[in-house]
Scaffold this motif. Sequence first.
Motif, PDB file in Angstrom:
ATOM      1  N   ASP B 218       0.787  -1.230   0.000  1.00  0.00           N
ATOM      2  CA  ASP B 218       0.000   0.000   0.000  1.00  0.00           C
ATOM      3  C   ASP B 218       0.818   1.277   0.000  1.00  0.00           C
ATOM      4  O   ASP B 218       0.288   2.346   0.283  1.00  0.00           O
ATOM      5  N   VAL B 237      -9.243  -2.004  -8.613  1.00  0.00           N
ATOM      6  CA  VAL B 237      -8.602  -1.051  -7.710  1.00  0.00           C
ATOM      7  C   VAL B 237      -9.650  -0.087  -7.157  1.00  0.00           C
ATOM      8  O   VAL B 237     -10.765   0.005  -7.663  1.00  0.00           O
ATOM      9  N   THR B 243      -3.555   3.966  -6.800  1.00  0.00           N
ATOM     10  CA  THR B 243      -3.068   2.586  -6.788  1.00  0.00           C
ATOM     11  C   THR B 243      -1.857   2.412  -7.699  1.00  0.00           C
ATOM     12  O   THR B 243      -0.971   1.604  -7.404  1.00  0.00           O
ATOM     13  N   GLY B 247       0.009   0.788  -4.985  1.00  0.00           N
ATOM     14  CA  GLY B 247      -0.395  -0.611  -4.939  1.00  0.00           C
ATOM     15  C   GLY B 247       0.661  -1.550  -5.499  1.00  0.00           C
ATOM     16  O   GLY B 247       1.740  -1.122  -5.913  1.00  0.00           O
TER      17      GLY B 247
END
Lengths: 357, 357
Positions: B218, B237, B243, B247
Amino acid sequence: MAHVVHRLGLPTALARMAEYIHADYLRWPAFDKCARVASHSADGVIELMPIADARTYAFKYVNGHPKNTQGGLPTVMAFGVLADVDTGVPELLSELTLTTALRTAAMSVVAARALARPGSRRMALIGNGAQSEFQALAFHHLLGIEEIRLFDTDPAATAKLMDNLAHTALRLLACDSIAQAVRGADIVTTVTADKTNATILTPELIEPGMHVNGVGGDCPGKTELHPDVLRMASVFVEYEPQTRIEGDLQHLPADFAVTELWRVLGGQASGRRSDAQVTLFDSVGFALEDFSALRFLRDAARELGLGQLLPLIPGLANPKDLYQLIRASAPQPRAATATPAAHAPRHPRAKTPALSA
Amino acid sequence: MAHVVHRLGLPTALARMAEYIHADYLRWPAFDKCARVASHSADGVIELMPIADARTYAFKYVNGHPKNTQGGLPTVMAFGVLADVDTGVPELLSELTLTTALRTAAMSVVAARALARPGSRRMALIGNGAQSEFQALAFHHLLGIEEIRLFDTDPAATAKLMDNLAHTALRLLACDSIAQAVRGADIVTTVTADKTNATILTPELIEPGMHVNGVGGDCPGKTELHPDVLRMASVFVEYEPQTRIEGDLQHLPADFAVTELWRVLGGQASGRRSDAQVTLFDSVGFALEDFSALRFLRDAARELGLGQLLPLIPGLANPKDLYQLIRASAPQPRAATATPAAHAPRHPRAKTPALSA
C-alpha cells in the motif's frame, strides 16, 4: 491559546511567536514543503497545510467561508496537530482559530523588520475585521508603530477595533477613505476579507519608501492590490510556488521576479536597499508559520502547565494485537455475563494534550 | 470505535461499515478526490487523506512506521475529522487506529462480494498481524467464510490470532508455508506489514477461480505480489491514480489495464465473469473508506449517545471580533483588578464531539 495569552500577556505571546517563526525561517531548507491541499466549494474552501522537518511534523486544518459571519460563525476556523516524525505519534492537538491571527500578525512583523524603513511609526490598516487588532498590536509592541490610520467599508468594524484597542497607547484615527488612511504612512497593511478580486491599493496611493504588508489576498480569486502596485515594488513572498497561485502575485506573469523571505532573513538576499524603495510582502500564510505556532504552543503549554490529555491513540499491551481493544466485546460463549465495565478499553495511551481555547 | 463495537457487536459494526462504504462507492462521481499527501522519513510515513462531497468533508491522519512495534507502539495510528462543507465547522473528531482495521476489512468484503466466487468458504490469510483478525471476522460474518488457513513468518503472530479467535465458529489452521495455506483456497488475503518489496504470492500458487485480496502492499516500495500474479488476473482497484503509485500495480506498466471497483458495484463494468477467472483486488486504502467510516461513527455515536464535546472552535458573540477572546487578558489600566475567572474564554462553541476509543 487564549489561556497562554492570558498567562503571558499579548505582547510577550506575540514576541515569542515571532521568535519561533524567525528561527524556523532560518532553517528553511530543512523543511519538506508543499502547497496547501484545498477543497473548494460554492461558498468557501477547506484546506490542509502539512509541513515537516526531520524531527517534527505539523498540519493545520483551516476553512475560509466569508458568508459564515451572517450565521454567527467566524469566516476562518482552524485547528492543528504536531506529531513526532520518528514514530508518527500525535503530540499536540490545538485550536488554531485565534492562533492563526496571532501567527499572521507575528509573521507580518518578522517580514516588516527586514523590509520596512527603520524608525517606522505610522501605519495604515485597511480592513478592520477579525485579524486587524492583532496586526495593530504586533506592529505596536514589536516594531514601534505609534499611530494607526484605519479604514474599512464597514464603519462598525472600525468602531469595534477602536473600542477593543482604546486601552492601548496606540493613536487610532478613523479615516473616510483608503487614500486618507494611506497618505504619509510608513507601512500599509491590507487585511480585507472579501473573497473577490478587489483593488484596495492603486499605484497612485503608494509613496516612496512605503512598506506594503498585503495580508488579505490569499487564495485564487481573492486579491487586494492593483498589479501595478506589485510592479513598482520589490516583492517578497513566503513560499514562491504557493504565492504564485494564491497571492496578489496571481495576476502577474510567471517570470515576475520575487524574493523568498527566508533568503533575506538568512542574509542570502537583500531586503530593503534604500529609503525610497517600495517593499511589498505578499503574505498568504504558509504552513511553516503554523508549525512555529504549534511549537510555541507546545512549549508554552508545558511551561505553564496548560492542556489536557486526549485518548486519541489507543494504548496496546501488544502493539501487534489491535484486536485486544474489542476482544471483550466479541461474542464469547464462555463469558457471556461479563460486566459492561470490563468491556471498556483499558489504559488508553493518552499521548495527545489538547489545548482548549 | 471500541465503544461502538461493544454496543453493537463486531458483526453488526462490520456489516454497517460495509453498507456505508458500498453506498458511498455508488456515489463515486460525487466526490472531490485526490491522492493522499505523504511525508516520508527514514523509518516511516505520515499521510493526510482528504475527500469531500457537496455536503461533507473528511480527512484522515495516518502514519506507517514498521519499527514502532519494537518500542511498544502500533505500526499504524490514525485519527480523522468530519466537517460541514457549507461552513467549514468540524463536526466529529475520532480515533481511526482501530477504525482503519475495521474499514479495511469491510472494504475487502465489499470488493470480494463482487469478485470472489459465490459460495466461497475457505480463505488463506497470509500475515497475521494487527489487522488480520478483522479480515478473518469480516469474511466470516459477512461473506460466509468457514475455514481460514493461516501463515506468518512469525509463529507468535499466528498463535495470537488463533487465541483471539478461538471463541468463534471459524476453523483456523496454522500452516507451515504460504503454499500450504494457499492451496485449495477460494480467497487469498495478503495483509503483511513489512515496508519492503516482498513476494508473498508467486504465479504457481494461484489456482483458477481464486480471488486475491491484496491488502498489505500500500505504498511505494511496499508490495506483496509477483508482477505475474497481476498479469494472470483481472485487477480491480479503488482509485486508479493512487493505486498506480502505491499498490502492487506500481511494478506494472502505466498502460496495464485495471478496473475501478465503483464501476463494478454500480453495474458499469463486469466483476467476475467465470468460475475459472482469477480476480485480484489491489487494495491500498482510499480516503472514501475513511469518509464512510467517519459517517458511520457519527451516526452510531448519535444513536448510542456516545462521544463528548470538545471546545476546538471558539464561540464568538460577534464572529468578526476574534479579539474578544483575549481582550480581558490585554493590559487594561481601568480594569486591572479583574479576577482570573473573568479572563477565561466564555461560552466556547462546543461543536466537535470526540469519540475516545
